[in-house]
Scaffold this active site. Structure first.
Site, PDB file in Angstrom:
ATOM      1  N   ASP A  54      37.371  30.263  54.414  1.00  0.00           N
ATOM      2  CA  ASP A  54      37.897  29.540  53.249  1.00  0.00           C
ATOM      3  C   ASP A  54      37.889  28.027  53.449  1.00  0.00           C
ATOM      4  O   ASP A  54      38.907  27.414  53.764  1.00  0.00           O
ATOM      5  CB  ASP A  54      39.285  30.042  52.866  1.00  0.00           C
TER       6      ASP A  54
ATOM      7  N   ARG B   1      42.527  39.621  56.141  1.00  0.00           N
ATOM      8  CA  ARG B   1      43.317  38.447  56.470  1.00  0.00           C
ATOM      9  C   ARG B   1      44.706  38.861  56.954  1.00  0.00           C
ATOM     10  O   ARG B   1      45.125  40.008  56.753  1.00  0.00           O
ATOM     11  CB  ARG B   1      43.446  37.557  55.232  1.00  0.00           C
TER      12      ARG B   1
ATOM     13  N   ASP C 129      39.670  31.362  35.736  1.00  0.00           N
ATOM     14  CA  ASP C 129      38.398  31.840  35.190  1.00  0.00           C
ATOM     15  C   ASP C 129      37.551  32.584  36.219  1.00  0.00           C
ATOM     16  O   ASP C 129      36.528  33.174  35.872  1.00  0.00           O
ATOM     17  CB  ASP C 129      37.609  30.688  34.578  1.00  0.00           C
ATOM     18  N   GLY C 130      37.952  32.531  37.494  1.00  0.00           N
ATOM     19  CA  GLY C 130      37.216  33.243  38.524  1.00  0.00           C
ATOM     20  C   GLY C 130      35.890  32.620  38.896  1.00  0.00           C
ATOM     21  O   GLY C 130      35.126  33.194  39.671  1.00  0.00           O
TER      22      GLY C 130
ATOM     23  N   GLY D 147      40.635  36.237  43.648  1.00  0.00           N
ATOM     24  CA  GLY D 147      40.656  35.837  42.250  1.00  0.00           C
ATOM     25  C   GLY D 147      39.338  35.300  41.743  1.00  0.00           C
ATOM     26  O   GLY D 147      39.129  35.217  40.527  1.00  0.00           O
ATOM     27  N   ARG D 148      38.447  34.943  42.639  1.00  0.00           N
ATOM     28  CA  ARG D 148      37.118  34.469  42.219  1.00  0.00           C
ATOM     29  C   ARG D 148      36.044  34.878  43.218  1.00  0.00           C
ATOM     30  O   ARG D 148      35.061  34.179  43.413  1.00  0.00           O
ATOM     31  CB  ARG D 148      37.129  32.955  42.022  1.00  0.00           C
TER      32      ARG D 148
ATOM     33  N   ARG E 131      28.567  34.617  50.521  1.00  0.00           N
ATOM     34  CA  ARG E 131      29.188  34.433  51.831  1.00  0.00           C
ATOM     35  C   ARG E 131      29.026  35.687  52.673  1.00  0.00           C
ATOM     36  O   ARG E 131      29.137  36.804  52.175  1.00  0.00           O
ATOM     37  CB  ARG E 131      30.669  34.100  51.652  1.00  0.00           C
TER      38      ARG E 131
ATOM     39  N   ASP F 217      46.891  33.711  53.991  1.00  0.00           N
ATOM     40  CA  ASP F 217      45.780  34.372  53.312  1.00  0.00           C
ATOM     41  C   ASP F 217      44.444  33.740  53.648  1.00  0.00           C
ATOM     42  O   ASP F 217      43.400  34.252  53.236  1.00  0.00           O
ATOM     43  CB  ASP F 217      45.999  34.388  51.796  1.00  0.00           C
TER      44      ASP F 217
ATOM     45  N   GLY G  70      45.096  37.887  46.339  1.00  0.00           N
ATOM     46  CA  GLY G  70      43.873  38.669  46.162  1.00  0.00           C
ATOM     47  C   GLY G  70      42.673  37.814  45.815  1.00  0.00           C
ATOM     48  O   GLY G  70      42.774  36.607  45.581  1.00  0.00           O
TER      49      GLY G  70
END
Length: 504
Positions: free
Chosen positions: A273, A194, A136-137, A103-104, A187, A263, A101
């Site tokens: 990514d 995905r 910490d994201g 996460g940041r 972005r 992913d 998922g």
């Protein structure tokens, strides 16, 4: 321009127009988690992509303000946004992780661009989400600048990719091996669906969710698939075709993604990514740049095979949607997946012919191109510079390209056979040169220059090298001028092996 107010905490109202229409946020709750981004301490705009802002219908003059920097770093939420973190799973270096998922990253919402295409607007590095897995994201400045540079360089090369709208420093620091300045990347993507998004629901045995996601993806990206007798089959075929074309284009410019986990594969056929990515300097089919790819799973030459492997994982998720009969779905999927290699090869060979200045298809063209690549590898020749200098060699000026080879005769022997092949076509020299200029960039995001720009920004708060490099890479096919020639030169031989690192 219509107005939308910003809302968050005690922030003053500013007028921006996004026109959000958030279709993914209307899916069932199990597809995402609603979450607000962390508010940065002192956001400051590093770079705003004014051309992209105009493309998606935003006012770049307003976004370039302090309040625009707050907006594009999570400090303020535009009215109409519905911030969510997407759920997905994935095979990471071949090992399945059932829950990953965002996460940041937080998806602010979806807009329609000036051509009527739906586009996601996402903040990357905007704080913790339920998928942060103890992280910490946040994002450090270096990875944000890398993704901005490389994604926009890829867009300028004409390769499907997510885009970078803005890079904003947060005024805070993040802790990695040391304290580093924090930043947020805004972005823009066709979507953030995905292969791993399908895997998330399939791993839970939630066929209804897989069907819902498939229907959503078809409506958003491949509406013609809805007309097929088996829409999921047509959807898989469309994704396979898009990925075959995409990876072929990576290979033709020497791009190494570095972390082709499921992913990190978009079903929209975009490059997504940009972590430990890099471009080839010296041609090496086994090149690996990622520090975490210890066994070369995602080496340059392995990328087509890995793409097909990832697509097989997508097919596994979709099989229950194909047919109720036991054998038919497997046969359908195998047939579609088997077509990947042929589609990839066709796209690659077509691109290779253009790089060699060949308009017609003759037997032996693929072998001619392969022979050049083998000679480049054996002689440590630079990938981008060799192909660019073929434009001169086509007219008999061998010396610039031959100088890149340890043994110049390795090139001149090949070039004589190549010019004989060129002579079998009626293409004019002018038309051939034009075609080759558009197929062989003079500038790519060379690793040394990317690193130098990042280092200057992170260590000295000097963003001038970053801006100069961004500006140069926006016109990769132009003949370099005095200010940009340095970006076209291959690195000096004998330097240390280049390594990149994941930005998490």
């Amino acid at each position: 321009m219509a107005t939308l107010s910003l809302i968050q905490n005690d922030a003053t109202s500013t007028e921006f127009h996004f026109g959000f229409d958030n279709s993914y946020a209307r899916l069932p709750a199990g597809f995402f988690a609603r979450v607000l981004p962390a508010r940065p301490a002192a956001p400051n705009m590093v770079r705003l992509n004014a051309a992209l802002a105009a493309e998606i219908g935003l006012d770049s003059a307003e976004l370039a303000t302090d309040e625009g920097a707050a907006l594009l770093s999570g400090g303020r939420i535009p009215q109409g946004a519905d911030p969510i973190a997407l759920a997905y799973a994935g095979h990471q270096f071949g090992h399945f992780v059932p829950q990953l998922g965002d996460g940041r990253a937080i998806l602010l919402g979806e807009v329609f661009d000036r051509e009527g295409r739906r586009r996601d607007i996402q903040l990357k590095g905007s704080g913790r989400t339920p998928f942060s897995r103890g992280g910490d994201g946040l994002a450090a400045l270096g990875p944000v600048l890398r993704e901005y540079l490389v994604s926009e360089a890829m867009a300028a090369l004409g390769i499907p990719t997510t885009r970078s709208l803005a890079a904003v420093t947060t005024g805070g620091q993040v802790v990695r091996e040391r304290f580093l300045p924090g930043a947020v990347l805004t972005r823009v993507a066709a979507s953030h669906i995905r292969v791993g998004t399908f895997q998330f629901h399939a791993a839970r045995g939630d066929l209804d969710a897989v069907r819902t996601l498939c229907d959503h993806a078809i409506a958003r990206h491949y509406p013609e698939a809805a007309e097929d007798q088996v829409p999921a089959r047509a959807f898989l075929a469309a994704v396979v075709a898009a990925q075959a074309r995409l990876v072929a284009r990576w290979m033709l410019v020497g791009f190494v993604h570095g972390v082709m986990n499921t992913d990190n594969m978009s079903i929209a056929g975009e490059t997504i990514d940009y972590g430990p990515c890099a471009f080839l300097d010296t041609y090496d089919s086994g090149a690996v740049f990622s520090s975490i790819d210890e066994f070369g799973r995602y080496a340059y030459a392995n990328q087509p095979g890995i793409a097909q492997w990832n697509l097989t994982r997508l097919a596994e998720c979709l099989l229950p949607l194909f047919d109720e009969e036991q054998e038919a779905p497997v046969s359908m999927a195998k047939e579609i997946l088997a077509g990947f290699a042929a589609q990839y090869e066709a796209a690659f060979v077509e691109g290779l012919r253009s790089k060699l200045g060949l308009q017609e298809s003759h037997e032996g063209d693929r072998a001619l191109g392969a022979d050049l690549l083998e000679r480049m590898a054996a002689n440590r020749a630079d990938f981008t510079a060799t192909f660019r200098r073929l434009i001169l060699a086509a007219d008999g000026e061998d010396r610039p390209a031959a100088a890149l080879f340890d043994d110049p005769a390795a090139f001149t022997d090949w070039a004589a056979r190549w010019r004989e092949r060129l002579g079998r076509e009626a293409t004019s020299s002018e038309a051939r040169r034009h075609m080759m200029r558009l197929a062989n960039p003079a500038l790519i995001a060379r690793n040394a220059h990317v690193e130098a720009a990042i280092e200057a920004a992170v260590e000295s708060s000097d963003f001038a090298p970053f801006h100069r490099l961004c500006d140069a890479l926006a016109r990769p096919f132009d003949e370099p001028g005095l200010e940009t020639a340095v970006y076209a030169e291959p690195p000096a031989p004998g330097g240390p092996a280049y390594r990149t690192f994941c930005g998490t």
